[in-house]
Write an enzyme that holds these catalytic residues in place. Structure first.
Site, PDB file in Angstrom:
ATOM      1  NE  ARG A  67     -54.293  -2.140  34.667  1.00  0.00           N
ATOM      2  CZ  ARG A  67     -55.293  -2.616  35.432  1.00  0.00           C
ATOM      3  NH1 ARG A  67     -55.045  -2.967  36.684  1.00  0.00           N
ATOM      4  NH2 ARG A  67     -56.512  -2.729  34.942  1.00  0.00           N
ATOM      5  CE1 TYR A 120     -32.028  11.270  33.115  1.00  0.00           C
ATOM      6  CE2 TYR A 120     -34.270  11.147  33.939  1.00  0.00           C
ATOM      7  CZ  TYR A 120     -33.379  11.190  32.888  1.00  0.00           C
ATOM      8  OH  TYR A 120     -33.844  11.136  31.603  1.00  0.00           O
ATOM      9  CE  LYS A 217     -31.422   6.469  29.663  1.00  0.00           C
ATOM     10  NZ  LYS A 217     -31.371   7.113  30.967  1.00  0.00           N
TER      11      LYS A 217
HETATM   12  C1  LIG Z   1     -32.320   7.808  31.698  1.00  0.00           C
HETATM   13  C2  LIG Z   1     -32.229   7.785  33.168  1.00  0.00           C
HETATM   14  C3  LIG Z   1     -33.375   7.728  33.968  1.00  0.00           C
HETATM   15  C4  LIG Z   1     -34.764   7.717  33.374  1.00  0.00           C
HETATM   16  O1  LIG Z   1     -34.993   6.550  32.666  1.00  0.00           O
HETATM   17  P1  LIG Z   1     -36.089   6.437  31.482  1.00  0.00           P
HETATM   18  O2  LIG Z   1     -36.006   5.012  31.093  1.00  0.00           O
HETATM   19  O3  LIG Z   1     -35.672   7.399  30.424  1.00  0.00           O
HETATM   20  O4  LIG Z   1     -37.403   6.822  32.095  1.00  0.00           O
HETATM   21  C5  LIG Z   1     -33.215   7.668  35.337  1.00  0.00           C
HETATM   22  N1  LIG Z   1     -31.994   7.688  35.901  1.00  0.00           N
HETATM   23  C6  LIG Z   1     -30.870   7.752  35.176  1.00  0.00           C
HETATM   24  C7  LIG Z   1     -29.551   7.760  35.860  1.00  0.00           C
HETATM   25  C8  LIG Z   1     -30.935   7.802  33.787  1.00  0.00           C
HETATM   26  O5  LIG Z   1     -29.813   7.872  33.061  1.00  0.00           O
END
Ligand SMILES: *Cc1c(COP(=O)(O)O)cnc(C)c1O
Length: 401
Positions: A67, A120, A217
């Site tokens: 951790r 978001y 992403k």
């Molecule tokens: C997908 C996304 C998030 C959240 O990310 P996760 O990895 O799904 O927790 C936050 N901000 C933006 C702009 C996103 O596209």
């Protein structure tokens, strides 16, 4: 760590080499996956020496428990820091964990902060519902309204949080203006840079304090893992590491390996995402079955000149309204043969969604409309497929609108 990487190399070269030691265990070229929960000490004296030394280290020289750190994770963090031009980066278990942990360490009871309306959705939920329960107040302002932003500042305001480009309308920030407001009022600035990526824009170069990403992403890029990161000063990432040891939202070593692997092609993938984004935005804008397109690379986008002056590419997300109603948009989406129907963006596979069904299904129609989300709004997150194939597929699907 021994590295021979020259300074000032381009993002694509940094994406391949930065953060990785020149020589690693077993003469492996790639960073090994150190798949362990804990780490051993040779004897009690070694453990005591570690405890004594630990207090004076800036950077951990070894690890004691999973951790608190992992060598594979450290390599991925160093690569992310190099890409953003940051002192340091910390990886966490998801993009949301990056956002929530950052806000938890920067804000305390009685503080106030400002976010923009098109953040978001889960970020807005965290800011307006969760943090409110702990006595932390948040004001939401419209994107692009810098006068409202400045007017919202109170004596207890601590930070401004925004996204750029935003979802789904891809609004882009005027960084010099935002940084000027923050500096005059002594506020920290935190940007969710997920849609931009350090290939297209590096907010720290404009004076932004911290950048968070959903690594899920573009950065990881293959729609196969969840992770988040925060990049910025060593001081903040150290505070975040301490918080992570307590909060526990760590990323596992195998995920870190996949992030390292994904990042090596970031520059190549972004070139194709950017090319697909621009070509398809132009194709859609000229198509009779399309009412309106939002893409910062189009002259018709409200932030085109800002984006053109600050970004080297505009990404792979294109939002548009079909010249029809909700069912017409569904017919078009169902007729697409290449993009999959799925939430998310930034991976090699193109994904398509009718925004209100994926993200606002539980929201009353009038509340959706107030945010500009019409039933016929479609978000297309382009992957790295061939541009011509994508255009041909969209063209045949648009016949069904
Ligand atoms: C997908 C996304 C998030 C959240 O990310 P996760 O990895 O799904 O927790 C936050 N901000 C933006 C702009 C996103 O596209």
């Amino acid at each position: 760590m021994t590295t021979r990487l020259p300074t000032g190399v381009s993002p694509q070269t940094a994406a391949v080499h930065a953060g990785e030691a020149r020589y690693v265990a077993y003469h492996s070229l790639t960073v090994p996956i150190v798949q362990t929960a804990t780490y051993t000490f040779e004897n009690t004296d070694a453990l005591i020496a570690y405890q004594e030394d630990k207090m004076f280290w800036d950077v951990p020289e070894r690890v004691e428990y999973g951790r608190y750190g992992n060598p594979t994770v450290y390599a991925a963090e160093a690569k992310l820091a190099a890409l953003e031009g940051a002192e340091d980066a910390i990886l966490v278990s998801s993009g949301m964990a990056a956002i929530t942990t950052t806000l938890l360490i920067l804000l305390s009871q009685g503080d106030h902060f400002i976010i923009t309306e098109d953040c978001y959705r889960r970020t807005r939920i965290f800011c307006n519902s969760f943090l409110a329960r702990y006595g932390i107040d948040c004001t939401t302002v419209k994107p692009g309204d810098y006068d409202a932003m400045e007017a919202a500042i109170r004596p207890n305001t601590k930070l401004i949080f925004s996204e750029s480009p935003t979802n789904p309308f891809l609004r882009c920030l005027d960084y010099p203006r935002l940084v000027d407001i923050a500096q005059r009022h002594n506020l920290k600035t935190v940007i969710d840079g997920t849609f931009g990526t350090p290939v297209n824009i590096r907010p720290l170069e404009f004076g932004i304090d911290l950048v968070v990403h959903s690594v899920t992403k573009y950065l990881a890029g293959h729609n196969d893992l969840l992770a988040g990161c925060v990049v910025g000063s060593f001081e903040t990432t150290t505070a975040l590491r301490q918080a992570q040891g307590v909060i526990g939202a760590v990323v596992d070593p195998h995920t870190a390996f996949l992030i390292l692997r994904g990042l090596k092609t970031l520059g190549l993938r972004m070139a194709q995402h950017n090319a697909n984004g621009l070509a398809i935005a132009r194709f859609l804008e000229d198509h009779p079955k399309i009412r309106k397109v939002w893409y910062p690379g189009l002259v018709s986008h409200p932030d085109h000149s800002l984006a053109a002056a600050s970004m080297t590419g505009f990404g792979g997300v294109v939002s548009f309204e079909v010249e029809s109603d909700g069912p017409g948009a569904s017919r078009f989406i169902d007729a697409c043969r290449i993009p999959h129907i799925a939430p998310s963006l930034g991976g090699v596979e193109s994904l398509i969604e009718q925004v209100y069904i994926v993200s606002y299904y539980d929201t009353a129609p009038e509340d959706r409309l107030a945010l500009g989300i019409r039933d016929e709004l479609v978000r297309l997150a382009l992957g790295v497929e061939d541009t011509g194939d994508l255009i041909a597929d969209l063209a045949q699907a648009l016949e069904r609108v």
